[in-house]
Design a protein around this motif. Structure first.
Motif, short mmCIF file in Angstrom:
data_model
loop_
_atom_site.label_atom_id
_atom_site.label_comp_id
_atom_site.label_asym_id
_atom_site.label_seq_id
_atom_site.Cartn_x
_atom_site.Cartn_y
_atom_site.Cartn_z
N LYS A 41 -12.64 44.21 -32.96
CA LYS A 41 -12.67 44.44 -31.51
C LYS A 41 -11.99 45.76 -31.14
CE LYS A 41 -13.01 39.73 -29.69
NZ LYS A 41 -13.66 39.20 -30.89
N ASN A 42 -10.89 46.05 -31.82
CA ASN A 42 -10.10 47.23 -31.45
C ASN A 42 -9.61 47.99 -32.67
OD1 ASN A 42 -9.68 47.34 -28.46
ND2 ASN A 42 -8.92 45.26 -28.77
N ASP A 84 -5.88 42.55 -33.55
CA ASP A 84 -7.23 43.01 -33.20
C ASP A 84 -7.47 42.88 -31.70
OD1 ASP A 84 -9.87 43.92 -33.65
OD2 ASP A 84 -10.60 41.86 -33.79
#
Length: 203
Positions: free
Chosen positions: A32-33, A57
């Motif tokens: 996600k990140n 994340d």
């Protein structure tokens, strides 16, 4: 390309942007990140962990889950906190299911973490966990053999600094009996940092 992109970054902000634009690591497409760093970039003690987990994340910061909470307690026990250290990981994106990063994934990310260390230019490096320690220290030994033994690591294009492999907080959550080893290593870190005037003198 990773080596070229990392080498061109003149600052931590530029390196983070370079990673955000980098598509050479497949983990980016399932995470996600980007999880770049936390703590104080001017700190003289830098901790390098393994890879983000679920909580990291979601938040985009390293060591914010249960292992991160334990790390905070470990640091507090030797008069440190996130304002006095800088924290990053070998891997910048969460591996699916929190699996161990592959050697290929580690190698792809290596130029970025090496450049990150060079830009921070710490006086002490702490390698948290086997993936981190084995990424930087050549040899067959696992973390249980490496931990607690001071070694040296040469910053690419820079100076040689003391480095200490330690057990990862996530491992200590699974194996709480090993916390006694972690405590010994923390005391060793405190002693070395005190001798270098990086934290207050030991009692």
């Amino acid at each position: 390309r990773a080596r070229e992109d990392a080498g061109r970054a003149p600052s931590l902000e530029a390196l983070q942007q370079s990673l955000a634009n980098f598509d050479g690591c497949r983990l980016k497409f399932t995470a996600k990140n980007l999880v770049f760093a936390d703590g104080n970039p001017q700190a003289k003690i830098m901790l390098v962990g393994e890879a983000p987990g679920r909580d990291e994340d979601l938040e985009g910061r390293p060591f914010v889950g249960k292992a991160g909470q334990l790390l905070d307690r470990m640091l507090a026990s030797i008069e440190l906190d996130r304002t006095k250290v800088y924290i990053a990981n070998v891997i910048y994106w969460r591996p699916p299911g929190n699996r161990t990063p592959t050697p290929m994934e580690t190698e792809i990310c290596r130029p970025f973490i090496e450049r990150q260390i060079a830009l921070v230019d710490p006086d002490i490096l702490v390698f948290l966990g086997g993936v981190s320690a084995k990424s930087f220290l050549a040899g067959p030994d696992g973390i249980l053999r490496l931990r607690g033994k001071w070694t040296e690591w040469t910053i690419p294009g820079g100076r040689t600094i003391p480095a200490l492999p330690m057990l990862h907080p996530a491992y200590l959550l699974r194996q709480p009996a090993q916390k006694k080893l972690a405590w010994r290593d923390l005391l060793s870190l405190k002693k070395r940092a005190s001798e270098m005037n990086l934290i207050g003198s030991s009692a």
